[in-house]
Scaffold this active site. Structure first.
Site, PDB file in Angstrom:
ATOM      1  N   GLY A   1      -5.793  -3.442  -8.069  1.00 13.06           N
ATOM      2  CA  GLY A   1      -7.095  -2.613  -7.887  1.00 13.06           C
ATOM      3  C   GLY A   1      -6.738  -1.235  -7.383  1.00 13.06           C
ATOM      4  O   GLY A   1      -6.960  -0.067  -7.548  1.00 13.06           O
TER       5      GLY A   1
ATOM      6  N   ARG B   1       1.470   4.135  -3.026  1.00 12.15           N
ATOM      7  CA  ARG B   1       1.376   5.547  -2.777  1.00 12.15           C
ATOM      8  C   ARG B   1       2.593   6.308  -2.853  1.00 12.15           C
ATOM      9  O   ARG B   1       2.593   7.574  -3.359  1.00 12.15           O
ATOM     10  CB  ARG B   1       0.586   5.939  -1.334  1.00 12.15           C
ATOM     11  CG  ARG B   1      -0.813   5.331  -1.235  1.00 12.15           C
ATOM     12  CD  ARG B   1      -1.147   5.076   0.118  1.00 12.15           C
ATOM     13  NE  ARG B   1      -2.787   4.600   0.395  1.00 12.15           N
ATOM     14  CZ  ARG B   1      -3.190   3.667  -0.185  1.00 12.15           C
ATOM     15  NH1 ARG B   1      -2.612   2.468  -0.530  1.00 12.15           N
ATOM     16  NH2 ARG B   1      -4.561   3.507   0.137  1.00 12.15           N
TER      17      ARG B   1
ATOM     18  N   ARG C   1     -13.874 -13.686  -1.800  1.00 17.15           N
ATOM     19  CA  ARG C   1     -12.988 -14.229  -0.835  1.00 17.15           C
ATOM     20  C   ARG C   1     -13.809 -15.047   0.277  1.00 17.15           C
ATOM     21  O   ARG C   1     -13.370 -16.422   0.577  1.00 17.15           O
ATOM     22  CB  ARG C   1     -12.046 -13.433   0.129  1.00 17.15           C
ATOM     23  CG  ARG C   1     -10.951 -12.804  -0.847  1.00 17.15           C
ATOM     24  CD  ARG C   1     -10.212 -11.904  -0.167  1.00 17.15           C
ATOM     25  NE  ARG C   1      -9.069 -11.592  -1.095  1.00 17.15           N
ATOM     26  CZ  ARG C   1      -8.052 -10.544  -0.911  1.00 17.15           C
ATOM     27  NH1 ARG C   1      -8.237  -9.737   0.300  1.00 17.15           N
ATOM     28  NH2 ARG C   1      -7.229 -10.402  -1.771  1.00 17.15           N
TER      29      ARG C   1
ATOM     30  N   SER D   1     -13.616   1.918   2.251  1.00 21.39           N
ATOM     31  CA  SER D   1     -12.998   1.515   1.173  1.00 21.39           C
ATOM     32  C   SER D   1     -11.712   2.775   1.106  1.00 21.39           C
ATOM     33  O   SER D   1     -11.931   3.686   0.888  1.00 21.39           O
ATOM     34  CB  SER D   1     -13.474   1.493  -0.209  1.00 21.39           C
ATOM     35  OG  SER D   1     -12.579   1.364  -1.182  1.00 21.39           O
TER      36      SER D   1
ATOM     37  N   ARG E   1      -4.116 -13.895  -1.400  1.00 17.84           N
ATOM     38  CA  ARG E   1      -4.545 -14.081  -0.134  1.00 17.84           C
ATOM     39  C   ARG E   1      -5.245 -15.316   0.307  1.00 17.84           C
ATOM     40  O   ARG E   1      -4.916 -16.033   1.336  1.00 17.84           O
ATOM     41  CB  ARG E   1      -5.741 -12.880   0.616  1.00 17.84           C
ATOM     42  CG  ARG E   1      -5.224 -11.437   0.238  1.00 17.84           C
ATOM     43  CD  ARG E   1      -4.409 -11.219   1.235  1.00 17.84           C
ATOM     44  NE  ARG E   1      -3.874  -9.758   0.995  1.00 17.84           N
ATOM     45  CZ  ARG E   1      -2.809  -8.980   1.509  1.00 17.84           C
ATOM     46  NH1 ARG E   1      -2.183  -9.620   2.295  1.00 17.84           N
ATOM     47  NH2 ARG E   1      -2.789  -7.810   1.240  1.00 17.84           N
TER      48      ARG E   1
ATOM     49  N   ARG F   1     -13.338  -6.793 -11.951  1.00 19.30           N
ATOM     50  CA  ARG F   1     -13.477  -6.039 -10.451  1.00 19.30           C
ATOM     51  C   ARG F   1     -14.204  -4.607 -10.693  1.00 19.30           C
ATOM     52  O   ARG F   1     -13.933  -3.976 -11.684  1.00 19.30           O
ATOM     53  CB  ARG F   1     -12.189  -5.973  -9.668  1.00 19.30           C
ATOM     54  CG  ARG F   1     -11.817  -7.293  -9.466  1.00 19.30           C
ATOM     55  CD  ARG F   1     -10.182  -7.304  -9.183  1.00 19.30           C
ATOM     56  NE  ARG F   1     -10.052  -6.549  -7.716  1.00 19.30           N
ATOM     57  CZ  ARG F   1      -8.738  -6.511  -7.179  1.00 19.30           C
ATOM     58  NH1 ARG F   1      -7.739  -6.707  -7.826  1.00 19.30           N
ATOM     59  NH2 ARG F   1      -8.532  -5.468  -6.221  1.00 19.30           N
TER      60      ARG F   1
ATOM     61  N   GLN G   1      -9.306   2.718  -0.761  1.00 22.45           N
ATOM     62  CA  GLN G   1      -9.182   2.960  -2.133  1.00 22.45           C
ATOM     63  C   GLN G   1     -10.023   4.028  -2.846  1.00 22.45           C
ATOM     64  O   GLN G   1      -9.560   4.894  -3.535  1.00 22.45           O
ATOM     65  CB  GLN G   1      -9.171   1.933  -3.275  1.00 22.45           C
ATOM     66  CG  GLN G   1      -8.179   0.721  -2.959  1.00 22.45           C
ATOM     67  CD  GLN G   1      -8.376  -0.607  -3.758  1.00 22.45           C
ATOM     68  OE1 GLN G   1      -9.271  -0.721  -4.516  1.00 22.45           O
ATOM     69  NE2 GLN G   1      -7.434  -1.617  -3.415  1.00 22.45           N
TER      70      GLN G   1
ATOM     71  N   ASP H   1      -8.125  -7.329   4.164  1.00 22.53           N
ATOM     72  CA  ASP H   1      -7.353  -8.251   3.723  1.00 22.53           C
ATOM     73  C   ASP H   1      -6.885  -9.459   4.576  1.00 22.53           C
ATOM     74  O   ASP H   1      -6.281 -10.641   4.128  1.00 22.53           O
ATOM     75  CB  ASP H   1      -5.923  -7.615   3.255  1.00 22.53           C
ATOM     76  CG  ASP H   1      -6.160  -6.600   1.959  1.00 22.53           C
ATOM     77  OD1 ASP H   1      -6.951  -7.080   1.290  1.00 22.53           O
ATOM     78  OD2 ASP H   1      -5.404  -5.804   1.963  1.00 22.53           O
TER      79      ASP H   1
ATOM     80  N   SER I   1       0.937  -1.351  -0.032  1.00 22.60           N
ATOM     81  CA  SER I   1       0.096  -0.048  -0.005  1.00 22.60           C
ATOM     82  C   SER I   1       0.822   1.294   0.100  1.00 22.60           C
ATOM     83  O   SER I   1       0.521   2.237  -0.640  1.00 22.60           O
ATOM     84  CB  SER I   1      -0.902  -0.067   1.167  1.00 22.60           C
ATOM     85  OG  SER I   1      -1.749  -0.957   1.027  1.00 22.60           O
TER      86      SER I   1
END
Length: 412
Positions: free
Chosen positions: A100, A31, A357, A173, A403, A128, A175, A326, A27
């Site tokens: 994503g 970024r 998932r 979220s 995952r 997605r 994101q 996650d 992550s």
């Protein structure tokens, strides 16, 4: 086309006492690259994760004209300021692979750039949901084509006159929140986000570190985030800590292996990333965080996570699911090997990751003889402290979701 491999895991691991090194955080790697591209000057990024997702993000930025050079294992990003992507085509094609985060955050940056961009991913990414960022970004004035299409490939047409808006983020979220914030950097006026469900706050911490005009006010439920756009940002030095999500798998392996102990140093201990540790502690896990400190380089909390094997008890999880999104697959594994009934609620967001998932984990656990009940928004696991499956082999179809793969390995 990717080469597919199969792995056979046979036999339980024996007790261990190890110091374990974990890979850098994905992550923050993503970024760091994206924000460096919007700063003026040369940013230096140490300990960048060299995973496929991060390398695809790096290639995407290079496609957009950003100069990125690697020297002595340090990545130098030559930024030219806000909206400084160099475009020499009518439509620029950008491949995001399976990321994503890259697709959604980069869309935020592209939304205020007056050009057209064709975003596409791999087979998994192209399935997605992108509607979650299409809606807020179209609100500020950009366009997505074809109309009403909610998955990649998509064409983004940025706007030269973005309008600051008030957004409500009720998905939990990070994101979506980050995509809006990256768009707001080049938008005149003050953009606000009412964050109803708390999610990872790396973007907010990072923007504060590089002196963006960002303010966060705590509300009775959630946060009110405001960002004043069009302020110049300047190059930074940044070192990325170890990934707490990756640490989760080895923490669980330690907990479930009798007599085992592990120490994982330099892990990011941001409160929005280690909620799973709180959950495990409520299950009676012996986990301690030592040497906790605020890293002057990144602004993030770092610490050493020390874990010892534990006899666990079942749990019900229903709050702040966005902060453990996650880690839920590996928590399902813990619950399946803990005697009693564990319940996970408000988990519908899991269906929007690399795979659905909860459904995929149910298939795996059912093969192992663990009873599970799923609804669209919940999962109930009837845990057992011993697996007694009639099947000689459990076949795991990972659906290109790491995952699911990693959780299955720990279960093995």
């Amino acid at each position: 086309m990717k080469k597919k491999n199969s792995v056979l895991i046979n036999g339980k691991i024996k007790k261990f006492n190890k110091i374990l090194k974990i890979a850098p955080d994905k992550s923050l790697s993503l970024r760091a690259l994206m924000l460096a591209s919007q700063c003026i000057g040369v940013s230096k990024i140490k300990n960048l994760l060299k995973s496929e997702d991060v390398l695809n993000c790096l290639k995407a930025l290079k496609t957009l004209g950003v100069k990125i050079v690697k020297r002595n294992n340090i990545y130098l990003v030559y930024g030219n300021g806000l909206n400084s992507f160099k475009i020499n085509k009518k439509i620029t094609k950008i491949f995001v692979g399976n990321s994503g985060t890259t697709a959604r955050l980069l869309s935020g940056l592209l939304s205020t750039h007056t050009s057209k961009f064709y975003l596409y991913g791999d087979q998994s990414m192209n399935k997605r949901d992108m509607s979650r960022i299409i809606e807020p970004l179209e609100k500020i004035g950009c366009f997505f084509y074809p109309k009403k299409k909610m998955t990649l490939p998509l064409t983004i047409e940025g706007t030269s006159m973005p309008l600051a808006q008030n957004h409500i983020e009720n998905r939990g979220s990070a994101q979506v929140k980050s995509s809006i914030l990256l768009s707001a950097l080049s938008t005149p006026g003050v953009t606000t986000i009412e964050e109803k469900k708390i999610s990872r706050n790396h973007t907010e911490i990072f923007l504060n570190k590089i002196s963006a005009n960002i303010k966060i006010k705590k509300l009775k439920e959630g946060n009110l985030i405001s960002l004043k756009g069009q302020k110049n940002l300047f190059a930074f030095n940044y070192e990325i800590g170890s990934d707490p999500s990756s640490a989760a798998f080895l923490i669980v392996l330690t907990l479930l292996t009798p007599g085992a102990k592990s120490t994982i140093p330099g892990v990011i201990c941001n409160a929005t990333r280690i909620k799973y540790i709180q959950i495990l502690k409520k299950m009676n896990a012996n986990i301690k965080i030592k040497n906790l400190r605020r890293d002057s380089n990144s602004g993030e909390l770092l610490g050493s996570i020390v874990t010892s094997s534990s006899i666990l008890k079942p749990i019900t999880v229903s709050k702040d699911i966005g902060t453990v999104i996650d880690e839920l697959p590996i928590l399902f594994v813990v619950a399946s090997l803990t005697k009693g009934i564990s319940k996970f609620k408000s988990i519908s967001e899991l269906a929007h990751k690399e795979s659905s998932r909860a459904d995929e984990m149910k298939k795996i656990l059912t093969q192992a003889g663990i009873k599970c009940k799923n609804t669209k928004d919940s999962m109930t696991i009837y845990g057992r402290n011993k697996i007694e499956s009639k099947k000689k082999f459990i076949l795991v179809k990972t659906k290109d979701d790491h995952r699911i793969c990693m959780s299955s390995i720990i279960l093995s």
